[in-house]
Enzyme design. Sequence first.
Site, PDB file in Angstrom:
ATOM      1  N   TYR A 126      27.838  31.113  27.794  1.00  0.00           N
ATOM      2  CA  TYR A 126      27.468  30.095  28.871  1.00  0.00           C
ATOM      3  C   TYR A 126      26.121  29.794  28.615  1.00  0.00           C
ATOM      4  O   TYR A 126      25.347  30.772  28.569  1.00  0.00           O
ATOM      5  CB  TYR A 126      27.785  31.086  30.223  1.00  0.00           C
TER       6      TYR A 126
ATOM      7  N   LYS B 206      32.939  30.772  41.668  1.00  0.00           N
ATOM      8  CA  LYS B 206      33.957  30.236  40.877  1.00  0.00           C
ATOM      9  C   LYS B 206      35.020  30.640  41.476  1.00  0.00           C
ATOM     10  O   LYS B 206      36.088  29.736  41.800  1.00  0.00           O
ATOM     11  CB  LYS B 206      33.932  30.983  39.229  1.00  0.00           C
TER      12      LYS B 206
ATOM     13  N   ILE C  35      32.486  36.979  36.599  1.00  0.00           N
ATOM     14  CA  ILE C  35      32.445  35.978  37.711  1.00  0.00           C
ATOM     15  C   ILE C  35      33.820  35.169  37.550  1.00  0.00           C
ATOM     16  O   ILE C  35      33.944  34.689  38.767  1.00  0.00           O
ATOM     17  CB  ILE C  35      31.060  35.047  37.393  1.00  0.00           C
TER      18      ILE C  35
ATOM     19  N   ASP D  91      29.727  40.282  33.135  1.00  0.00           N
ATOM     20  CA  ASP D  91      29.571  39.273  34.122  1.00  0.00           C
ATOM     21  C   ASP D  91      31.027  38.688  34.195  1.00  0.00           C
ATOM     22  O   ASP D  91      31.678  38.268  33.381  1.00  0.00           O
ATOM     23  CB  ASP D  91      28.849  38.157  33.338  1.00  0.00           C
TER      24      ASP D  91
HETATM   25  C1  LIG Z   1      29.304  33.450  33.207  1.00  0.00           C
HETATM   26  C2  LIG Z   1      28.684  32.818  34.098  1.00  0.00           C
HETATM   27  N1  LIG Z   1      27.480  33.500  34.637  1.00  0.00           N
HETATM   28  C3  LIG Z   1      26.719  32.965  35.907  1.00  0.00           C
HETATM   29  C4  LIG Z   1      27.121  31.914  36.297  1.00  0.00           C
HETATM   30  C5  LIG Z   1      26.215  31.339  37.467  1.00  0.00           C
HETATM   31  O1  LIG Z   1      26.994  31.547  38.647  1.00  0.00           O
HETATM   32  P1  LIG Z   1      26.323  31.410  40.241  1.00  0.00           P
HETATM   33  O2  LIG Z   1      26.549  30.127  40.761  1.00  0.00           O
HETATM   34  O3  LIG Z   1      26.937  32.410  40.791  1.00  0.00           O
HETATM   35  O4  LIG Z   1      24.792  31.615  39.992  1.00  0.00           O
HETATM   36  C6  LIG Z   1      28.013  30.898  35.687  1.00  0.00           C
HETATM   37  C7  LIG Z   1      27.945  29.435  36.171  1.00  0.00           C
HETATM   38  O5  LIG Z   1      28.674  28.624  35.462  1.00  0.00           O
HETATM   39  C8  LIG Z   1      28.825  31.485  34.628  1.00  0.00           C
HETATM   40  O6  LIG Z   1      29.492  30.628  34.292  1.00  0.00           O
END
Ligand SMILES: Cc1ncc(COP(=O)(O)O)c(C=O)c1O
Lengths: 447, 447
Positions: free
Chosen positions: A144, A277, A231, A229
Site C-alpha cells: 500500500y 474498507k 483492514i 494490517d
Molecule cells: C492496507 C491499508 N492500510 C491502511 C489504510 C488506511 O485506512 P484508514 O482509512 O482506516 O485510515 C488503507 C487504505 O487504503 C490500506 O489499504
Amino acid sequence: MLSRKANKDSHGQDSSYFEGWQEYEKNPYHPIQNPTGIIQMGLAENQLSFDLLEYWLRRNSNTMALLKKDGVSAFRELALFQDYHGLPALKDALVKFMTRMRGNKTKYTSDKLVLTAGATAANEILMFCLADPGHAFILPTPYYPGFDRDLKWRTGVEIVPMHCSSSNGFRITREALEEAYQLGQELNLNIKGVLVTNPSNPLGTTMTKTELIHLLDFAIDKNIHIVSDEIYSATVFDSSSPTTTPFISIMEVVKERNNNNLNNIRERVHMVYSLSKDLGVPGFRVGMIYSNNEMVVAAATKMSSFALVSSQTQFLLSNLLSDAKFTEKYMEENQRRLKRRKEMLVRGLRNAGIGCLRSNAGLFCWVDMRHLMRSDSFEAEKELWKRILCEVGLNISAGSSCHCSQPGWFRICFANISEDTLQLAMQRMKAFTNSIFSSANHIIYNM
Amino acid sequence: MLSRKANKDSHGQDSSYFEGWQEYEKNPYHPIQNPTGIIQMGLAENQLSFDLLEYWLRRNSNTMALLKKDGVSAFRELALFQDYHGLPALKDALVKFMTRMRGNKTKYTSDKLVLTAGATAANEILMFCLADPGHAFILPTPYYPGFDRDLKWRTGVEIVPMHCSSSNGFRITREALEEAYQLGQELNLNIKGVLVTNPSNPLGTTMTKTELIHLLDFAIDKNIHIVSDEIYSATVFDSSSPTTTPFISIMEVVKERNNNNLNNIRERVHMVYSLSKDLGVPGFRVGMIYSNNEMVVAAATKMSSFALVSSQTQFLLSNLLSDAKFTEKYMEENQRRLKRRKEMLVRGLRNAGIGCLRSNAGLFCWVDMRHLMRSDSFEAEKELWKRILCEVGLNISAGSSCHCSQPGWFRICFANISEDTLQLAMQRMKAFTNSIFSSANHIIYNM
Ligand SMILES: Cc1ncc(COP(=O)(O)O)c(C=O)c1O
Ligand SMILES: Cc1ncc(COP(=O)(O)O)c(C=O)c1O
C-alpha cells in the site's frame, strides 16, 4: 524556518499514485455529462453496499438524530466523552464483530483494543510504540503506497522492502524474509519487525497458513515484532473453494503457538483494523490497534489522544455493529457483491487478453500487463500507465507506486464504480489491447 | 523491545493533575447517592449550555439523522469523504464563526485553515511542522498540563518555561521572554518559537495589547515562531469594563504590523483553535490550525491524515455553525452563564477568605491560597491540595501541575458542575478555611 519533516517529501504525495488522481480530477468520467472522461479505478473504496447501511440508518433515524440511549438523550454524555479508552459499547461490538469475521476461532477482548482515527493513525501509532527513529520494519512488496507516509514520515522509522515475485504468486518466503533482514543489517538498520497486510493490498489475496508460519518463525528467531494490517478482513469473498485460502488472522496462528510462547512471541504480535474498507466508511475515521502486549496497549491508548474517534461516530457505529443480525447479513451480501464484481473485472480483462493474479479478497485485482509493455522496465511500465490514463481513460495504479520489484503489474479497483462503468472500462481496455496486438511493431515478449 | 517513547513517561499521566482525577473516580459526589463524595472541579469542561445545543438538534433532527443535504441523503458522500482538506461547508462556517468571535476585526479565510481531531492534534502537528527533535518552544507558566504530552512526547521537542509571577498578575514581559531565551541558549537548545494560550488556561485572562506586542516584537527580533492557542476565545465573558482587556487575537496584532511585515513575521504566526471549550463538545474532536504560512498549511494538511475529523461530525457542525442566528445567540447566552458562574465562584471563595486573580474568560479561576499553606513551598502546596482533595472533598488543580513557579496557586473549574454543587463546594471551602483560621498553630504569612 520549518522542520525537516515539514520540508521533506516522504509523505508520498508526489508519486504517480497521486498524479493519476490529479488527472482524473481534471476530467472525471460521467455517463451523461462526460462519457469520454477518465474512469477512476485507483481508489480502494467499497461503494457496493451503501443501500444496506442507508436502510439501517432509516430504521434507526430517531436514535441517531437525537443521540438517544434507552429513549433518553445521550447528547450531553457524548458531547463530553473524550475518554481515550473509547466507548465501551463500541469496543464490545467491535471485538464481537472481529471474532465473528474470523470464524469464531479466536476470541477478541476489548481490553486489548485501542481505538484510533482510522488505520492510518493506528499504523503510525504502532511505529511510534515499537521503533525509534532510524529503526526499521520489513515490508513485503508490493505494498500500500500510503505506508511510505504513514510508517516513516513523522516517526523517522525506515522501511526495508522484502521483494516478492510473480514466480510464486507474490508469496512470502522464509528466504525473502532473511534476505530483507540481511539487507537491513548491511544498511546498519536495527530491524524491529515485519509489517504485513492480510488480505493484501494490492494483491487481493489472503496469506496462507504456510506464509503465516514462516512469518511467525522468523519473528521468533529474530526476536522482532509482527504488525498485521487486517483492514480488508471482511472483504474475503472466496474462502471455500479448494484453490483459495480462507482468511487466517495472525492472532489465530499465534494462539496455536501460544502453548509454547516461544521467545514471548505473543507479546510481539499486533493487529491493525479499521471500518474504512469492510463497511465502506473511511470518512468516519474508525480504526484500531489490537495487541496482546499490555505495554503497547497502554502507550498506544495514550497516543490515541492525538487521533480520537468522534464520540458521535462511536455512538452511531456501536449501534450499527451491535445489531448482529444486520451486520451478519450486511457482510454476507457485501461479500457476494464483491465477488460478482471481481469476476466481472477478471472476465472483462481476460476478454481483453489480460490476466490477473488469482485473488479472493479486497476491492481490487492485481493485473499482469507485462505483455503489453515495450520492454521489461519501469520506464515501460510508466509509459503504459500513462497511455492507459490518457488514451484509454482509466486511472489505475502502477505496480511501481506499490514498490513492486517486477515491472508490468497494475492494481485495478472494482468496488468504487457502477457495474455499467466497469463494463465500459473493460470495453475500453479491449479496444486498447486490440490496437496493440494488431500493431505490427509491438513485440509481445511475454504472454 | 518497545520504543523509547513508549517506555517514557513524558505523557504526563502521572502528575498530580491525574492523581486527583483518580481519587475522584473512586468517590464521586452525587447529591443523593453520595453527598459526601468528591466534587470534580478539575475539569475544564463547559456544560452550561447543552440545553441550547439540544434544542437546535431537536429542530434539525431529520437532517442530522439521515444526513440529508438539500433534502437528499448525503450518507454515501459523507461515508466516503476523507479529503484532508475538510468539508468546505464546515471550514466556511468556521472561519465566519471565528471572524465574528473576534469582533470582525480580522477576516479569516478557509484556505489557511487545517482541520484536526481536536486542538490536541493541532498543537502536536504544529510542533512537527515547526521544530525538529531537540528544538524548543518557550511557554509562559503557568500552562495547560496537557502541553507536556502534546508538544513534547512524540515530536521530541523541548519546552523552556518562561516564569510569570503574581507580582504583575502573571503577565508576559519582554524581560521574562529574554530570560527564557537565555535559559534555552544555556541549555544549548535551538529556540524555535513561543507558544501562548490566549485566553489563558489556567489564568482565565486575556492577553493585553501590550503583552501581544511584546510577544510579537520578541518573535521579530529572534526570528522565531509564535503559536497562539485560542481555544477559549469565545468564553470571554467580560470585555467591556474598563478594568478588563477585550480578547485580541494574535492574528489581529500581526495584521496591524503587516504593513511592514518585519522579518516576515506574518508567516511565523500560527493559531490553534477547537470547538471543545467554546461549544462544549470535546467528544466530537474538532480542532484546527490557522496559519498565514502556505508551507505550514500544506505540511499540516498532509499530517492531518493522522487526525482527521469524522465526516459525520463535520456535517453536524457545519449545519450547526452555519446557522448564524443560532450561534450568535448561543455565544451570547453561554457567555452570560459563564460570567454568572464565575462570579458565584469568586463570591464563594471570597466568603471563605480566598482571593482570585481577576479574570474575564475561560472555565476556571486562578485561585490564591498562599495564606493557607504551612510554608511557601511546593511541598506545602501539595499538602494543601491533598487536604482539599481528601478532607474538603474538592478535586482542584495545583499550580505546580501547571508548572507555576510560585507555590500556592490553584485552578478551580466552575462550568462542569451544577450551581447547587458549586454552592456546596463553597460551603465546604468556607468550613475548611474557618477551621484553619481558628486553629492556633496555623501561621498566616501572606494574606
Ligand atoms: C492496507 C491499508 N492500510 C491502511 C489504510 C488506511 O485506512 P484508514 O482509512 O482506516 O485510515 C488503507 C487504505 O487504503 C490500506 O489499504
Ligand atoms: C489550552 C488548551 N489547549 C488544548 C486543549 C485540548 O483541546 P482539544 O479537546 O480540542 O484537544 C485544552 C484542553 O483542556 C486546553 O486547555
